[in-house]
Design an enzyme around this catalytic site. Structure first.
Site, PDB file in Angstrom:
ATOM      1  N   CYS A   1     -25.254  63.645 -74.504  1.00 45.05           N
ATOM      2  CA  CYS A   1     -26.351  64.568 -74.185  1.00 45.05           C
ATOM      3  C   CYS A   1     -25.783  65.677 -73.306  1.00 45.05           C
ATOM      4  CB  CYS A   1     -27.505  63.829 -73.518  1.00 45.05           C
ATOM      5  SG  CYS A   1     -27.096  63.004 -71.960  1.00 45.05           S
TER       6      CYS A   1
ATOM      7  N   ASN B   1     -25.466  63.554 -69.213  1.00 45.70           N
ATOM      8  CA  ASN B   1     -25.025  62.145 -69.219  1.00 45.70           C
ATOM      9  C   ASN B   1     -25.667  61.360 -68.063  1.00 45.70           C
ATOM     10  OD1 ASN B   1     -21.914  60.232 -68.971  1.00 45.70           O
ATOM     11  ND2 ASN B   1     -23.653  59.837 -70.278  1.00 45.70           N
TER      12      ASN B   1
ATOM     13  N   ARG C   1     -30.536  60.817 -71.195  1.00 45.93           N
ATOM     14  CA  ARG C   1     -30.664  60.340 -72.574  1.00 45.93           C
ATOM     15  C   ARG C   1     -29.490  59.493 -73.050  1.00 45.93           C
ATOM     16  NH1 ARG C   1     -31.551  66.161 -74.925  1.00 45.93           N
ATOM     17  NH2 ARG C   1     -30.215  66.541 -73.107  1.00 45.93           N
ATOM     18  N   SER C   2     -28.272  59.994 -72.869  1.00 49.10           N
ATOM     19  CA  SER C   2     -27.145  59.244 -73.469  1.00 49.10           C
ATOM     20  C   SER C   2     -26.868  57.910 -72.759  1.00 49.10           C
ATOM     21  CB  SER C   2     -25.886  60.101 -73.603  1.00 49.10           C
ATOM     22  OG  SER C   2     -25.446  60.576 -72.365  1.00 49.10           O
TER      23      SER C   2
ATOM     24  N   ASP D   1     -34.936  66.527 -74.032  1.00 48.49           N
ATOM     25  CA  ASP D   1     -34.474  66.393 -72.654  1.00 48.49           C
ATOM     26  C   ASP D   1     -35.664  66.060 -71.736  1.00 48.49           C
ATOM     27  OD1 ASP D   1     -33.466  66.744 -70.147  1.00 48.49           O
ATOM     28  OD2 ASP D   1     -32.752  68.790 -70.479  1.00 48.49           O
TER      29      ASP D   1
END
Ligand code: 4NP
Length: 164
Positions: free
Chosen positions: A11, A14, A17-18, A127
């Site tokens: 993403c 970090n 989302r990721s 996001d």
């Protein structure tokens, strides 16, 4: 034969989302007994939060579903493509940023939600950073759905190569 697939979720920061995708997918891979066949990391196309733990809101929402976000943010750089077979972008901007780096032929690069059969083509994981609680819940829902599809696809890839 492919012995092991290395996956990276990407993403922007970090921290939301990721890391969420990483924790969810790691749990599914563990539950499937494939931890020794699928390695999982996450990273950000931006470097603003390098070394920071995941966003406290992302951690709290994930923890409520039993996922722990324990890592610290790392920046995805061109060389990192050498370490991965599958790189999954959370949104179109991250995908563009990754494509601007030199993508080696061995890497499968796509949007993460491409693996969710219920998601429209081109769908992103939005996001949640500047929004409210709903956004973090939506990220969890979307990452759970896409992770199920991703696991099916990678399991098939491992099996096909075993039978080849
Ligand atoms: P992520 O969320 O890309 O899901 O980790 C964001 C985190 C930080 C920022 C943007 C998005 N930021 O602008 O600092």
């Amino acid at each position: 034969m492919v012995q092991r697939l290395r996956v990276c979720f990407v993403c922007l920061g970090n921290i939301c989302r990721s890391p969420t995708a990483e924790a969810i997918f790691r749990r599914m891979v563990e539950d499937a007994g494939l931890s020794d066949r699928i390695a999982i990391e996450s990273a950000g196309t931006g470097a603003y939060h390098v070394g920071c733990p995941a966003d406290p809101r992302a951690r709290a929402h994930a923890r409520a579903r039993g996922y722990e976000l324990n890592g610290t943010a790392q920046h995805f750089v061109a060389n990192d493509f050498q370490r991965f077979d599958v790189v999954l972008a959370m949104d179109a901007q991250n995908l563009r940023n990754l494509r601007e780096l030199e993508v080696p032929d061995h890497v499968q690069l796509s949007l993460f939600r491409h693996f969710d059969p219920t998601a429209p083509e081109g769908a992103s994981v939005p996001d949640p950073y500047h929004g409210g609680d709903d956004g973090f819940e939506e990220v969890l829902d979307q990452c759970e759905r896409a992770s199920r599809g991703l696991l099916l696809a990678l399991r098939q890839r491992l099996q096909e190569s075993a039978g080849a």
